[in-house]
Design a protein around this motif. Structure first.
Motif, PDB file in Angstrom:
ATOM      1  N   GLU A   1      -6.987   6.441  -8.228  1.00 30.69           N
ATOM      2  CA  GLU A   1      -7.977   5.779  -9.090  1.00 30.69           C
ATOM      3  C   GLU A   1      -8.589   4.573  -8.385  1.00 30.69           C
ATOM      4  O   GLU A   1      -9.804   4.361  -8.438  1.00 30.69           O
ATOM      5  CB  GLU A   1      -7.335   5.326 -10.402  1.00 30.69           C
ATOM      6  N   LEU A   2      -7.732   3.777  -7.752  1.00 28.84           N
ATOM      7  CA  LEU A   2      -8.222   2.589  -7.058  1.00 28.84           C
ATOM      8  C   LEU A   2      -9.097   2.958  -5.855  1.00 28.84           C
ATOM      9  O   LEU A   2     -10.071   2.262  -5.562  1.00 28.84           O
ATOM     10  CB  LEU A   2      -7.050   1.709  -6.621  1.00 28.84           C
TER      11      LEU A   2
ATOM     12  N   TYR B   1      -5.170  -6.776  -1.127  1.00 28.31           N
ATOM     13  CA  TYR B   1      -5.346  -8.115  -0.562  1.00 28.31           C
ATOM     14  C   TYR B   1      -4.926  -9.192  -1.563  1.00 28.31           C
ATOM     15  O   TYR B   1      -4.291 -10.177  -1.190  1.00 28.31           O
ATOM     16  CB  TYR B   1      -6.790  -8.354  -0.128  1.00 28.31           C
ATOM     17  N   GLU B   2      -5.292  -9.004  -2.830  1.00 24.65           N
ATOM     18  CA  GLU B   2      -4.887  -9.967  -3.862  1.00 24.65           C
ATOM     19  C   GLU B   2      -3.368 -10.074  -3.938  1.00 24.65           C
ATOM     20  O   GLU B   2      -2.820 -11.176  -3.971  1.00 24.65           O
ATOM     21  CB  GLU B   2      -5.442  -9.555  -5.232  1.00 24.65           C
TER      22      GLU B   2
ATOM     23  N   ASP C   1     -12.544   4.106  -7.400  1.00 27.99           N
ATOM     24  CA  ASP C   1     -13.418   3.051  -7.913  1.00 27.99           C
ATOM     25  C   ASP C   1     -13.685   1.959  -6.873  1.00 27.99           C
ATOM     26  O   ASP C   1     -14.374   0.980  -7.149  1.00 27.99           O
ATOM     27  CB  ASP C   1     -12.933   2.481  -9.245  1.00 27.99           C
ATOM     28  N   GLY C   2     -13.145   2.134  -5.666  1.00 22.33           N
ATOM     29  CA  GLY C   2     -13.456   1.235  -4.558  1.00 22.33           C
ATOM     30  C   GLY C   2     -12.749  -0.101  -4.582  1.00 22.33           C
ATOM     31  O   GLY C   2     -13.181  -1.034  -3.904  1.00 22.33           O
ATOM     32  N   THR C   3     -11.674  -0.210  -5.342  1.00 19.37           N
ATOM     33  CA  THR C   3     -10.995  -1.512  -5.453  1.00 19.37           C
ATOM     34  C   THR C   3      -9.589  -1.530  -4.838  1.00 19.37           C
ATOM     35  O   THR C   3      -8.890  -2.534  -4.964  1.00 19.37           O
ATOM     36  CB  THR C   3     -10.888  -1.942  -6.930  1.00 19.37           C
ATOM     37  N   LEU C   4      -9.200  -0.461  -4.173  1.00 21.87           N
ATOM     38  CA  LEU C   4      -7.846  -0.399  -3.619  1.00 21.87           C
ATOM     39  C   LEU C   4      -7.550  -1.576  -2.697  1.00 21.87           C
ATOM     40  O   LEU C   4      -6.579  -2.305  -2.893  1.00 21.87           O
ATOM     41  CB  LEU C   4      -7.624   0.913  -2.865  1.00 21.87           C
TER      42      LEU C   4
ATOM     43  N   LYS D   1       0.833  -1.210   0.000  1.00 23.06           N
ATOM     44  CA  LYS D   1       0.000   0.000   0.000  1.00 23.06           C
ATOM     45  C   LYS D   1       0.866   1.258   0.000  1.00 23.06           C
ATOM     46  O   LYS D   1       0.613   2.187  -0.774  1.00 23.06           O
ATOM     47  CB  LYS D   1      -0.926  -0.011   1.212  1.00 23.06           C
TER      48      LYS D   1
ATOM     49  N   ARG E   1      -2.526   6.227  -9.765  1.00 21.55           N
ATOM     50  CA  ARG E   1      -3.165   4.910  -9.764  1.00 21.55           C
ATOM     51  C   ARG E   1      -3.781   4.612  -8.391  1.00 21.55           C
ATOM     52  O   ARG E   1      -4.880   4.059  -8.290  1.00 21.55           O
ATOM     53  CB  ARG E   1      -2.149   3.822 -10.135  1.00 21.55           C
TER      54      ARG E   1
ATOM     55  N   GLU F   1      -9.122  -4.396  -2.264  1.00 19.19           N
ATOM     56  CA  GLU F   1      -9.240  -5.682  -2.960  1.00 19.19           C
ATOM     57  C   GLU F   1      -7.937  -6.009  -3.687  1.00 19.19           C
ATOM     58  O   GLU F   1      -7.428  -7.127  -3.598  1.00 19.19           O
ATOM     59  CB  GLU F   1     -10.407  -5.622  -3.949  1.00 19.19           C
ATOM     60  N   LYS F   2      -7.400  -5.021  -4.398  1.00 17.53           N
ATOM     61  CA  LYS F   2      -6.154  -5.216  -5.142  1.00 17.53           C
ATOM     62  C   LYS F   2      -4.986  -5.485  -4.197  1.00 17.53           C
ATOM     63  O   LYS F   2      -4.137  -6.333  -4.474  1.00 17.53           O
ATOM     64  CB  LYS F   2      -5.837  -3.999  -6.010  1.00 17.53           C
TER      65      LYS F   2
END
Length: 90
Positions: free
Chosen positions: A26-27, A38-39, A30-33, A13, A23, A35-36
């Motif tokens: 952006e994440l 954790y992946e 769009d609410g995916t920070l 992070k 970026r 999630e990305k």
């Protein structure tokens, strides 16, 4: 299920925030920070576990590795190898 960031997730992070601030934003937008992150954190943990297994296999096969290299040296080597996965661009 709410997951917590471990030390790798925190490093990922911070790296993303510092190296790719646009970026990162952006994440967030769009609410995916998380999630990305954790992946990627899970990828790093799986890779780390694989590396540890391979070092143990090499240790069992050769026997001399334990005498030649300390656990700390092996850990440092694994940490360096993990950076390739951690700091891969999103």
């Amino acid at each position: 299920m709410l997951m917590k960031l471990n030390r790798y997730g925190i490093q990922i992070k911070q790296w993303l925030k510092n190296e790719y601030p646009i970026r990162y934003q952006e994440l967030i937008l769009d609410g995916t920070l998380m999630e990305k992150i954790y992946e990627r954190q899970n990828e790093v943990m799986e890779y780390r576990d694989d590396l540890i297994k391979s070092f143990k296999i090499a240790d069992a096969k050769n026997g001399f590795l334990e005498k030649v290299r300390s656990e700390r040296e092996i850990q440092n080597e694994i940490e360096e190898m993990l950076k390739e996965v951690m700091y891969r661009k999103f």
